[in-house]
Design a protein around this motif. Structure first.
Motif, PDB file in Angstrom:
ATOM      1  N   TYR A  15       0.831  -1.203   0.000  1.00 47.36           N
ATOM      2  CA  TYR A  15       0.000   0.000   0.000  1.00 47.36           C
ATOM      3  C   TYR A  15       0.868   1.256   0.000  1.00 47.36           C
ATOM      4  N   ALA A  16       1.909   1.268   0.819  1.00 48.20           N
ATOM      5  CA  ALA A  16       2.788   2.438   0.928  1.00 48.20           C
ATOM      6  C   ALA A  16       3.553   2.688  -0.358  1.00 48.20           C
ATOM      7  N   CYS A  17       3.888   1.635  -1.077  1.00 45.75           N
ATOM      8  CA  CYS A  17       4.641   1.788  -2.323  1.00 45.75           C
ATOM      9  C   CYS A  17       3.751   2.193  -3.487  1.00 45.75           C
ATOM     10  N   GLY A  18       2.464   2.240  -3.252  1.00 44.08           N
ATOM     11  CA  GLY A  18       1.559   2.677  -4.305  1.00 44.08           C
ATOM     12  C   GLY A  18       1.241   1.605  -5.319  1.00 44.08           C
ATOM     13  N   VAL A  19       1.412   0.343  -4.976  1.00 39.49           N
ATOM     14  CA  VAL A  19       1.079  -0.726  -5.896  1.00 39.49           C
ATOM     15  C   VAL A  19      -0.434  -0.834  -5.959  1.00 39.49           C
ATOM     16  N   LYS A  20      -0.955  -0.663  -7.160  1.00 34.43           N
ATOM     17  CA  LYS A  20      -2.390  -0.703  -7.353  1.00 34.43           C
ATOM     18  C   LYS A  20      -2.708  -1.752  -8.407  1.00 34.43           C
ATOM     19  N   PRO A  21      -3.874  -2.318  -8.353  1.00 35.99           N
ATOM     20  CA  PRO A  21      -4.250  -3.287  -9.388  1.00 35.99           C
ATOM     21  C   PRO A  21      -4.253  -2.641 -10.762  1.00 35.99           C
ATOM     22  N   GLN A  22      -3.942  -3.406 -11.780  1.00 31.21           N
ATOM     23  CA  GLN A  22      -3.877  -2.902 -13.153  1.00 31.21           C
ATOM     24  C   GLN A  22      -5.228  -2.395 -13.633  1.00 31.21           C
ATOM     25  N   SER A  23      -6.302  -2.941 -13.112  1.00 28.12           N
ATOM     26  CA  SER A  23      -7.625  -2.562 -13.599  1.00 28.12           C
ATOM     27  C   SER A  23      -7.982  -1.109 -13.297  1.00 28.12           C
ATOM     28  N   THR A  24      -7.321  -0.475 -12.332  1.00 27.87           N
ATOM     29  CA  THR A  24      -7.627   0.920 -12.030  1.00 27.87           C
ATOM     30  C   THR A  24      -6.877   1.885 -12.944  1.00 27.87           C
ATOM     31  N   ALA A  25      -6.003   1.376 -13.790  1.00 29.32           N
ATOM     32  CA  ALA A  25      -5.212   2.247 -14.656  1.00 29.32           C
ATOM     33  C   ALA A  25      -6.032   2.810 -15.812  1.00 29.32           C
ATOM     34  N   SER A  26      -7.078   2.130 -16.200  1.00 31.00           N
ATOM     35  CA  SER A  26      -7.919   2.622 -17.285  1.00 31.00           C
ATOM     36  C   SER A  26      -9.383   2.412 -16.917  1.00 31.00           C
ATOM     37  N   PRO A  85      -7.443   8.271 -20.918  1.00 32.82           N
ATOM     38  CA  PRO A  85      -7.348   9.646 -21.426  1.00 32.82           C
ATOM     39  C   PRO A  85      -6.290  10.468 -20.696  1.00 32.82           C
ATOM     40  N   ILE A  86      -5.603  11.317 -21.461  1.00 30.27           N
ATOM     41  CA  ILE A  86      -4.577  12.222 -20.939  1.00 30.27           C
ATOM     42  C   ILE A  86      -4.985  13.634 -21.327  1.00 30.27           C
TER      43      ILE A  86
END
Length: 133
Positions: A15-26, A85-86
């Motif tokens: 959690y502290a390292c900011g590892v997030k599931p890939q599904s939240t990236a898009s 989107p960017i």
């Protein structure tokens, strides 16, 4: 007890390292409209999980380019796509007089419709009107 502490420590580190599931990236977006201006396609999209339809529409710019795109990969209205989107809106700019954003040598004006965000986006998932996963 040691296993519980280990699991808690590993969870905290991830959690502290900011590892997030890939599904939240898009996010899943539904295409509401496709338009064009000079040498640019304008793709209007909204998040699929929005509560009230047509209230948070974004405009995505894509350069008109010759592509060898299969018919099955062309984006179409009322279908859902995963997009990242960017924003092209200039950072740290506070102006209420901005009329639009220049993309691909073309000034893309903001829409007068208040439901469409006053911003212009690009995405790596589109090349022309061809969708790339």
């Amino acid at each position: 007890m040691k296993k519980i502490i280990f699991v808690v420590v590993v969870s905290f580190v991830l959690y502290a390292c900011g590892v997030k599931p890939q599904s939240t990236a898009s996010y899943n977006y539904r295409i509401t409209k496709i338009d064009s201006i000079e040498n640019t396609y304008l793709v209007y999209a909204e998040k699929v999980d929005i509560n009230i339809k047509n209230t948070a529409i974004i405009k995505i710019a894509s350069a008109k380019a010759k592509t060898n795109c299969d018919r099955k990969n062309l984006i179409t209205v009322d279908k859902n796509y995963k997009l990242k989107p960017i924003s092209l809106y200039p950072k740290n700019l506070v102006s209420h007089n901005l009329r639009g954003i220049t993309y691909n040598g073309t000034l893309v004006p903001f829409d007068r419709d208040y439901n469409i965000k006053k911003d212009l986006f690009i995405t790596e998932n589109l090349k022309g009107l061809c969708y790339k996963k």
